[in-house]
Design a protein around this motif. Sequence first.
Motif, PDB file in Angstrom:
ATOM      1  N   UNK A 177     -43.628  -5.279 -20.316  1.00  0.00           N
ATOM      2  CA  UNK A 177     -44.548  -5.865 -21.291  1.00  0.00           C
ATOM      3  C   UNK A 177     -45.352  -6.957 -20.609  1.00  0.00           C
ATOM      4  N   UNK A 178     -46.664  -6.870 -20.725  1.00  0.00           N
ATOM      5  CA  UNK A 178     -47.515  -7.928 -20.198  1.00  0.00           C
ATOM      6  C   UNK A 178     -48.896  -7.814 -20.818  1.00  0.00           C
ATOM      7  N   UNK A 194     -47.061 -14.328 -18.316  1.00  0.00           N
ATOM      8  CA  UNK A 194     -45.864 -13.800 -17.684  1.00  0.00           C
ATOM      9  C   UNK A 194     -45.494 -12.434 -18.262  1.00  0.00           C
ATOM     10  N   UNK A 195     -44.602 -11.730 -17.537  1.00  0.00           N
ATOM     11  CA  UNK A 195     -44.037 -10.502 -18.093  1.00  0.00           C
ATOM     12  C   UNK A 195     -43.286 -10.833 -19.382  1.00  0.00           C
ATOM     13  N   UNK A 196     -43.434  -9.981 -20.374  1.00  0.00           N
ATOM     14  CA  UNK A 196     -42.826 -10.204 -21.674  1.00  0.00           C
ATOM     15  C   UNK A 196     -43.742 -10.869 -22.667  1.00  0.00           C
ATOM     16  N   UNK A 210     -47.339 -14.855 -27.394  1.00  0.00           N
ATOM     17  CA  UNK A 210     -45.946 -15.169 -27.716  1.00  0.00           C
ATOM     18  C   UNK A 210     -45.056 -14.652 -26.611  1.00  0.00           C
ATOM     19  N   UNK A 211     -44.099 -15.457 -26.197  1.00  0.00           N
ATOM     20  CA  UNK A 211     -43.110 -15.092 -25.188  1.00  0.00           C
ATOM     21  C   UNK A 211     -41.754 -15.583 -25.656  1.00  0.00           C
ATOM     22  N   UNK A 212     -40.874 -14.610 -25.976  1.00  0.00           N
ATOM     23  CA  UNK A 212     -39.507 -14.918 -26.409  1.00  0.00           C
ATOM     24  C   UNK A 212     -39.492 -15.924 -27.557  1.00  0.00           C
ATOM     25  N   UNK A 213     -40.397 -15.700 -28.512  1.00  0.00           N
ATOM     26  CA  UNK A 213     -40.427 -16.529 -29.708  1.00  0.00           C
ATOM     27  C   UNK A 213     -41.218 -17.814 -29.583  1.00  0.00           C
ATOM     28  N   UNK A 214     -41.740 -18.104 -28.392  1.00  0.00           N
ATOM     29  CA  UNK A 214     -42.517 -19.318 -28.183  1.00  0.00           C
ATOM     30  C   UNK A 214     -43.999 -18.978 -28.055  1.00  0.00           C
TER      31      UNK A 214
END
Length: 590
Positions: A177-178, A194-196, A210-214
């Motif tokens: 994911x990117x 970043x990836x994700x 959004x990355x890991x909820x942030x």
Amino acid sequence: MTAEALYSIVAEPCRNFCILGTTAFIDPFDNREKFVLSNFSAGSVGNLVFIDKTTGEGESIPLPGDSGAWALQRVGEHLLVGTCPDYGYLHSLNLRTRRWAKPLRIESETYIWNFALGMDGMVYAGTYPGCLLLRYDPAAHTLTSLGRVSDNPENMYSRNVFAIPNRMLINVCCNERFVSVWSMADGTFTRLGEYGEAVIEADATRICTELEGTRRFYSSSTLEMIDIEEGTALVTQVEMTVLDGKRIAALRLPGGGMAGVKGQDYFIQYAEGEEPICRPIPTPAPPTRIHTLTSDPNGVVWGSSGFGQTIFRYDPRDGSYWNSAAVCESGGEVYGMAFVGQELFMASYAGGDHVVYRPDEPWNQFDNLNPKTLQPVGPSLIRPLGKSVIGPDGAVWTGWSAAYAVYGGGISRVDPATKEVSSWLNPVPGQQVCGLAADGRYLYLTTNGAGNGLAYKEDEGCCFAVWDPDSAAVVHLHRFEPGPITGFVLYAHGLVWMRIGKDIAVFDPVRMAFAASVPLNDACGCLVKYNDASVLAFGESSLFRIYADSMQFARLGDIPSQVTTTTVTPEGSIYFNQNGTQLFRLHAGG
């Protein structure tokens, strides 16, 4: 035996709306304000529904092809529609004349996800399965591919696309994911963040990811990360209104007010602060594909729609049928259906939802009363591909595949008395559960190497597993050679029957060993228990009868196409569907 004697068409009882997209504008056709719905008709051809804001009158316009569309974009006096799931067409409707232009497509693609109008006046879109970025020229009515968005061949989704000055942003998944960035200046792809990470919203000023909820924010001009005070609004606000005391997504209308869709109805809020007025969509709901079939203790046939999260009921006694509203809040469709007494237990994609419905009580899904959504198994498990069976303990068991971008699966158990949900991840590590059956002692699972949003693992063989509910563990596991694919599994006449490739493998649970292999030379879609020590196997275009004592088989005749779901009523009537809108009844005879 003739086809007419072998089966008959009894009805098209599955009918629903599945609204994937909405828009609103002053219609050049009559200069009136319209709320426009994009309806997906599973197993058929989708349509647009134009609703007059003032009169409530509806106009249905069939698409030139494909089942439906998420992507809608008005460009001048044309409405663009990007379709799925078979052709990935770009259709252009002249709003003034109501005529469609010649359909456009890139041959490799079956989905167009969304449209974004670039700063250069071109319309851009992402696809599946080629993970492409497409560009449409409205003046020339041409569609071109700008190439793959990802160098990773395992990535098949470019979903969704966002426009910023001089660039396009594309969310890529599912192996990696990117965010990909395409430059209008030189046609190159670079990456953001970043990836994700994934874009939520973007405009000419800033980008929200959004990355890991942030959440993170970037400048749309420099692509550099910028600081935003905590609690600051996103780039654009999702419009919401209040309906029956609950907040619900809505679309702002050009002449004022808001509109939206609630299940099989639409609503209009004519002025801020007023209660929205909810009405049925003012065109007939089309026949749609039947996804799963079951029957209740009274011999009434129940089923689910191929998309849209609705169910239906067909009564063979008088030919009447009824269709529901959405059974839960998540989008998708119901796979698992099983009656325990007078309660219908369901399992659905894409939220991993368990739902229970009591047909003898009033429908009230909006307040989660009837049907009632129980504890989901999502996000770890999302697609109940193995469907549902009644286990040896009387509970409702379901087989699942894992979340997008994850190889694996699981099983779940719903206690019909307490409605408590239990689940187990990866009974066969790295494989999804694609078939489920039960006897008085065990559960029987078939698995394979497919995954949501992922390529099939060609080098890994499918599996058959025996699950013991008492110990909550696999007590027997057999891995087949790579190549042949497993499917439906059935317990009948003291044996476990399953498709493996173009054969039917037969397992003896007493000896815990395979007893036979029946060489049908046909990819069987479904198996059902027959009344005199035999089973019926529905092949790609043929019906077979397999005798349990001898393992000999006979071809009974032709069927319309590969059957995808069946049910046997308590009195022994067999109903089936072949991935279309028609419900068939079998007349196999003795």
